[in-house]
Scaffold this motif. Structure first.
Motif, PDB file in Angstrom:
ATOM      1  N   TYR A   1       0.926  -1.140  -0.212  1.00  0.00           N
ATOM      2  CA  TYR A   1      -0.007  -0.139  -0.136  1.00  0.00           C
ATOM      3  C   TYR A   1       0.904   1.355   0.162  1.00  0.00           C
ATOM      4  O   TYR A   1       0.319   2.597   0.108  1.00  0.00           O
ATOM      5  N   ASP A   2       2.411   1.212  -0.091  1.00  0.00           N
ATOM      6  CA  ASP A   2       2.968   2.325  -0.222  1.00  0.00           C
ATOM      7  C   ASP A   2       2.859   3.074   1.090  1.00  0.00           C
ATOM      8  O   ASP A   2       2.809   4.464   1.055  1.00  0.00           O
ATOM      9  N   THR A   3       2.971   2.561   2.209  1.00  0.00           N
ATOM     10  CA  THR A   3       2.871   3.365   3.610  1.00  0.00           C
ATOM     11  C   THR A   3       3.520   2.721   4.584  1.00  0.00           C
ATOM     12  O   THR A   3       4.529   1.823   4.005  1.00  0.00           O
ATOM     13  N   ASN A   4       3.496   3.116   5.703  1.00  0.00           N
ATOM     14  CA  ASN A   4       4.598   2.581   6.857  1.00  0.00           C
ATOM     15  C   ASN A   4       3.703   2.248   7.911  1.00  0.00           C
ATOM     16  O   ASN A   4       2.586   2.754   8.239  1.00  0.00           O
ATOM     17  N   PHE A   5       4.566   1.722   9.068  1.00  0.00           N
ATOM     18  CA  PHE A   5       3.918   1.160  10.236  1.00  0.00           C
ATOM     19  C   PHE A   5       3.568   2.627  11.226  1.00  0.00           C
ATOM     20  O   PHE A   5       2.604   2.280  12.010  1.00  0.00           O
ATOM     21  N   ASP A   6       4.256   3.623  11.021  1.00  0.00           N
ATOM     22  CA  ASP A   6       3.929   4.913  11.515  1.00  0.00           C
ATOM     23  C   ASP A   6       2.335   5.296  11.400  1.00  0.00           C
ATOM     24  O   ASP A   6       1.714   5.811  12.132  1.00  0.00           O
ATOM     25  N   LEU A  30       0.088   3.431  10.048  1.00  0.00           N
ATOM     26  CA  LEU A  30      -0.977   2.555  10.694  1.00  0.00           C
ATOM     27  C   LEU A  30      -1.132   2.756  12.372  1.00  0.00           C
ATOM     28  O   LEU A  30      -2.258   2.655  12.668  1.00  0.00           O
ATOM     29  N   GLU A  31       0.099   2.954  13.064  1.00  0.00           N
ATOM     30  CA  GLU A  31       0.059   3.078  14.100  1.00  0.00           C
ATOM     31  C   GLU A  31      -0.969   4.470  14.617  1.00  0.00           C
ATOM     32  O   GLU A  31      -1.618   4.317  15.554  1.00  0.00           O
ATOM     33  N   ALA A  32      -0.701   5.526  13.710  1.00  0.00           N
ATOM     34  CA  ALA A  32      -1.362   6.710  14.152  1.00  0.00           C
ATOM     35  C   ALA A  32      -2.905   6.510  13.749  1.00  0.00           C
ATOM     36  O   ALA A  32      -3.673   7.053  14.751  1.00  0.00           O
TER      37      ALA A  32
END
Length: 108
Positions: A75-80, A82-84
C-alpha cells in the motif's frame, strides 16, 4: 514433489537452494501479492488460534505482524501511519484491553 502454491518468506528460496533442492517460483504482481498476504494472514491467525503456549502464541503473532508490514509496503505506506490510525481509533472507540463482551442491546 510437494506443491505449495503459497506466499513464502523472502529467504526461503535461499534455504531450499542451500539444501541442494530445486524449486520453481515467481515474483507476484502487487495485486496478487496483496491477495496472497491476505490468504497468509488467515493461515497465521488460524495457527495463532490453535496455540497452546505463550511461546507458540508469540511466534504466530510475529508472523501476523510481519504480514502486516508486507501489506503496508504494498500500500506504499508505513507502520507509523498504521499506528497513528490505531491510536486515533482507540481514542475514539477504545481498545480491546478490558475484555468486554457485548451480549445484546435493548431495542428502543
Amino acid at each position: 514433489m510437494p506443491v505449495y502454491n503459497k506466499l513464502i518468506r523472502d529467504r526461503i528460496l535461499e534455504i531450499i537452494a542451500a539444501d541442494g533442492l530445486a524449486y520453481n517460483s515467481r515474483v507476484l504482481q502487487p495485486k496478487e501479492h496483496l491477495t496472497e498476504i491476505k490468504n497468509k494472514l488467515y493461515e497465521e491467525v488460524k495457527e495463532f488460534d490453535e496455540t497452546t503456549t505463550k511461546k507458540e502464541a508469540i511466534e504466530e503473532m510475529a508472523d501476523v505482524l510481519e504480514l502486516l508490514h508486507a501489506a503496508l509496503k504494498v500500500y506504499d505506506t508505513n507502520f507509523d501511519e498504521l499506528e497513528a490510525v490505531r491510536v486515533k481509533k482507540k481514542q475514539k472507540r477504545g481498545g480491546f484491553d478490558e475484555g468486554l463482551y457485548l451480549i445484546d442491546v435493548e431495542d428502543k
